[in-house]
Motif scaffolding. Structure first.
Motif, short mmCIF file in Angstrom:
data_model
loop_
_atom_site.label_atom_id
_atom_site.label_comp_id
_atom_site.label_asym_id
_atom_site.label_seq_id
_atom_site.Cartn_x
_atom_site.Cartn_y
_atom_site.Cartn_z
N GLY A 59 11.82 -3.92 19.68
CA GLY A 59 12.17 -2.62 20.26
C GLY A 59 13.20 -1.84 19.47
N GLY A 60 13.41 -2.22 18.23
CA GLY A 60 14.42 -1.55 17.42
C GLY A 60 13.94 -0.25 16.81
N HIS A 61 14.83 0.35 16.02
CA HIS A 61 14.56 1.65 15.40
C HIS A 61 14.95 1.57 13.93
N ALA A 62 14.04 1.99 13.05
CA ALA A 62 14.31 2.09 11.61
C ALA A 62 14.15 3.54 11.20
N ALA A 63 15.17 4.10 10.59
CA ALA A 63 15.16 5.51 10.19
C ALA A 63 15.19 5.62 8.68
N VAL A 64 14.24 6.41 8.14
CA VAL A 64 14.15 6.64 6.70
C VAL A 64 14.37 8.12 6.45
#
Length: 453
Positions: free
Chosen positions: A359-364
């Motif tokens: 349920g995490g978030h990765a931002a590029v």
């Protein structure tokens, strides 16, 4: 094509140069000697005639003519002939002098005559008070014989000197090249993998650049061999545990009788296969970078399309983990190698997705920034996972280093590849906290391709 040794070539060139120079000198000497001899002989004949005339006593005109002995070959070898005439009679003469007067008109001076079929060069000097006339002459055959003797002796001396020169050049060149022969023997005696630089004491200066270049090549080959050895050792070490785990999961699934237990073992086996595949891919990337002996050619590259491709590749994995990947890009042109940049982006995104957790978030993000008048393209990949302790952030870019904590267990290769590719592209890396005060953010500052325009 037939090749000759350097020793032979140097000797042959030196011999040819000396031989040509000597032949030219010999021709000039013979020509000069022929001219000089006539001037020298004229002066010599004057002196001989004057000395003979002064040495003659008075009363020679009263002497009777002398009987001439037979002239043999030995006597005719005399270089100079002379006669003393008194009142028309030949009273004193040299053994090789002819019977007839050398100069029939008995006038003072030089003359050229033919006597008994031979050409003569004669000189006459008179003393009217005492009625004496001295005549001195040389035949051209005697002169030619003298020149031939001189030429023969010169040729013999020159031949001996020439042979001595050839021998000296051959020995000197051989001794000069002796260190090169010793170097060849040293190389032949070396073990196959002995890549230590060559020591070449006493080698001629002209060969030093070749030895230096060869030593530089040995250093590069040694570095490549060491990288290959290190990679093989690291790969064997890193693959041993995953393969053992895969074998254990496979055995568990094979022996399980309960379907639920079998499915759980198969899921663990599938996850292990994915981890092994990822590790193999990173190891291959590492091997590819280690094998590169030269810096890649950097060409204009837009990071935005490359980021879109890589992020889409990870969307399936993110959905399986109920994660979200966000992407924000703008015109991001840099100078780079597209293959290496793909490896860098893939490892950064993979690291963020793996550690973001369920349920995490990765931002590029990728945008242009200007600091102190210098434009940079900043690539940032951040997550909201457990993050990395402050004291470990510098070491996460070391090869095979793994930070403690977290549910995921990485290989310790991905971020080392990122650091290495960043150095190749003259980029700077910064590590900071991730999203919403959690996780990790990795920023790579690339020089903008138009920064110098």
């Amino acid at each position: 094509m037939k090749t000759r040794s350097l020793r032979w070539r140097l000797t042959w060139v030196s011999v040819k140069c000396v031989l040509v120079a000597w032949l030219v000198w010999l021709g000039c000497q013979i020509w000069q000697l022929s001219r000089a001899h006539y001037g020298f002989w004229d002066e010599s004949q004057r002196e001989i005639a004057a000395q003979i005339l002064e040495s003659m006593p008075d009363g020679l005109d009263r002497l009777p003519p002398r009987e001439r002995p037979p002239i043999n070959g030995r006597i005719r070898d005399h270089k100079t002939s002379w006669q003393v005439w008194a009142n028309g009679r030949n009273v004193v003469y040299s053994l090789a002098a002819p019977n007839e007067p050398l100069k029939p008109d008995f006038t003072d001076g030089f003359a050229r005559r033919v006597i008994n079929g031979e050409k003569w060069h004669v000189y006459s000097l008179s003393d009217p008070r005492r009625g004496l006339v001295v005549q001195v002459g040389r035949s051209k055959e005697m002169v030619a014989r003298e020149v031939r003797t001189w030429v023969g002796m010169s040729l013999l001396a020159a031949l001996l000197i020439f042979l001595l020169f050839v021998l000296t050049v051959w020995v000197v060149i051989g001794r000069s090249l002796r260190p090169l022969t010793a170097l060849r023997k040293t190389l032949q005696a070396r073990p196959p993998l002995d890549l230590t630089p060559l020591a070449a004491p006493g080698l001629p200066t002209e060969f030093n650049p070749i030895v230096s270049a060869f030593n530089e090549q040995l250093t590069r080959v040694d570095q490549a061999v060491q990288n290959e050895r290190r990679f093989i050792a690291d790969a064997a070490h890193e693959l041993r545990t995953p393969l053992a785990v895969l074998s254990a999961h496979a055995d568990l699934a094979r022996r399980a009788e309960d379907p639920a237990e079998r499915n759980a073992a198969l899921r663990r086996l599938s996850a292990g296969v994915q981890r092994a595949a990822r590790l193999s891919e990173q190891l291959l990337d590492l091997a590819r970078l280690d094998a590169g002996t030269e810096a890649p050619e950097l060409v204009p590259v837009d990071l935005a399309p490359l980021l879109v491709i890589v992020v889409r590749d990870f969307e399936t994995l993110a959905r399986e983990r109920h994660q979200r990947i966000s992407l924000q890009t703008e015109d991001s042109r840099i100078l780079g190698d597209i293959d290496q940049l793909g490896i860098l982006i893939r490892n950064l995104v993979d690291n963020a997705v793996r550690y973001a957790g369920e349920g995490g978030h990765a931002a590029v993000t990728c945008r242009r920034e200007v600091h102190d008048g210098v434009a940079s393209i900043v690539l940032c990949v951040a997550d909201d996972g457990p993050g990395v302790p402050m004291e470990d952030r510098e070491r996460i870019f070391h090869r095979f280093y793994r930070a403690n904590g977290g549910a995921e267990r990485g290989s310790g290769i991905g971020l080392s590849l990122v650091a290495r590719i960043a150095r190749t592209h003259h980029a700077r890396i910064e590590v900071d906290g991730g999203l919403e005060g959690r996780g990790l953010a990795v920023r790579v500052f690339f020089p903008a391709s138009d920064a110098g325009s």
